[in-house]
Design a protein around this motif. Structure first.
Motif, PDB file in Angstrom:
ATOM      1  N   LEU A  93       0.825  -1.208   0.000  1.00 51.60           N
ATOM      2  CA  LEU A  93       0.000   0.000   0.000  1.00 51.60           C
ATOM      3  C   LEU A  93       0.862   1.261   0.000  1.00 51.60           C
ATOM      4  O   LEU A  93       0.487   2.276  -0.600  1.00 51.60           O
ATOM      5  N   ARG A  97       0.707   4.367  -2.682  1.00 45.40           N
ATOM      6  CA  ARG A  97       0.641   5.779  -2.287  1.00 45.40           C
ATOM      7  C   ARG A  97       1.761   6.586  -2.937  1.00 45.40           C
ATOM      8  O   ARG A  97       1.577   7.759  -3.274  1.00 45.40           O
ATOM      9  N   ILE A 111      -6.277  -1.595   4.285  1.00 44.95           N
ATOM     10  CA  ILE A 111      -6.832  -0.671   3.286  1.00 44.95           C
ATOM     11  C   ILE A 111      -7.598   0.443   3.982  1.00 44.95           C
ATOM     12  O   ILE A 111      -7.478   1.622   3.627  1.00 44.95           O
ATOM     13  N   ALA A 114      -5.245   2.924   5.359  1.00 45.44           N
ATOM     14  CA  ALA A 114      -4.669   3.745   4.296  1.00 45.44           C
ATOM     15  C   ALA A 114      -5.663   4.799   3.820  1.00 45.44           C
ATOM     16  O   ALA A 114      -5.315   5.972   3.653  1.00 45.44           O
TER      17      ALA A 114
END
Length: 338
Positions: A93, A97, A111, A114
């Motif tokens: 992740l 980003r 998730i 995030a």
């Protein structure tokens, strides 16, 4: 007051880490064509021309790539795929980003964290496995027979925000208990496994392959995830990838191929278990146990999927895993799996 212990465990072997990543996570990524927001070029057949598109696929220890290649679904891919490899959901992740990858999959908790932190991501697909692959385990000689028997006991739901943590919260509520009724010890899976074998904890809430490995040593399942856990993981893409017409078309194609690979793996468990065991360094009988229980699928994003993700967000917010409540609806792109 719950006594929560956070202990550092030893590192997972690379092979087992790979398998755990897949339970929770099957990754896909995409990177775009040259023009943003422009219609994708078409071929003479009227289909999008994806020959100039490169999909950057973020995988976890090569597991998705192995599955797709074993199933043969990549034989006629009309675009280039660049694979990148990550040890777990968190670095995957982070790569999304940072723009180093364009699409990937992880479990709901990482998730949600995030998204809650402002990551420019969209949920473009879902993957489901059987919730029976996560379970509350006790040693074979334990007097614990039901979730209610956990009162006053020490339990490790593995890591905070994990699917094991989610199962424990749901099972306690179902049994009329709260987290304050027991001692919760957050342990990384290797440390939890060692503590479980040494009877330093009374119960362990974990997922395959740890469930399958523990069962082979005689552990009993008190409650599995059926009726509590959704078994869902989510495919996320960067906003830039979704906004590029060529990349978006390639993502949709890739998700279809992934769905077909899941179907193949369910229908060829014996064949795939050999590949799976070789990759993960698990005993082949354990790998086969995992695959038989898993039953991968890739459901289209619908109201039920969105609702389940919202439920997970609410549970984690209430438990303090998320800093605040999160409305998940704006993060979904439904068109790629319809």
């Amino acid at each position: 007051m719950v006594r929560v212990f956070r202990l550092l465990g030893s590192r997972l072997r690379v092979g087992v880490a790979a398998l755990v990543a897949v339970v929770a996570v099957v990754a896909v990524t995409a990177c775009g064509s040259d023009s943003d927001d422009a219609p994708a070029a078409t071929t003479a057949t009227g289909r999008p021309d994806l020959s100039g598109v490169t999909l950057r696929v973020a995988d976890q220890v090569g597991q998705l790539k192995a599955l797709l290649e074993a199933s043969g679904v990549l034989a006629d891919v009309p675009y280039k795929i660049e694979w990148s490899d990550f040890s777990a959901a968190a670095p995957l992740l982070q790569a999304l980003r940072a723009g180093a990858a364009d699409i990937g999959q992880a479990g709901d908790a990482p998730i949600l964290n995030a998204l809650g932190a402002g990551a420019p991501l969209k949920v473009v697909g879902a993957a489901r496995t059987s919730p029976k692959g996560v379970a509350i385990l006790v040693p074979k000689d334990s007097p614990i027979r039901t979730v209610a028997d956990l009162r006053g006991k020490t339990v490790s739901p593995s890591t905070e925000g994990s699917i094991g943590h989610y199962l424990l919260l749901g099972a306690l509520k179902e049994a009329g208990l709260t987290p304050d009724d027991l001692t919760i010890s957050f342990l990384a899976p290797p440390a939890a496994s060692a503590a479980f074998d040494a009877h330093q904890i009374d119960a362990w809430v974990t997922w395959d392959p740890y469930v399958a490995l523990a069962e082979r040593k005689g552990a009993r399942i008190v409650r599995d995830g059926e009726g509590i856990n959704s078994g869902l993981g989510f495919v996320v893409a960067t906003e830039d990838a979704v906004e590029d017409a060529g990349t978006k078309a390639a993502i949709a194609d890739f998700l279809t191929r992934q769905r077909n690979a899941f179907i193949w793996s369910n229908q060829h468990q014996g064949e795939f278990s050999k590949i799976f065991a070789s990759l993960t360094k698990l005993p082949e009988p354990v790998a086969l146990d995992v695959l038989r229980r898993r039953q991968w699928s890739a459901p289209p994003i619908d109201d039920q999927i969105v609702s389940q993700f919202q439920k997970s967000a609410d549970v984690y917010a209430e438990a303090g895993v998320l800093e605040k409540k999160l409305d998940v609806k704006p993060f979904f792109v439904r068109s790629l799996t319809s």
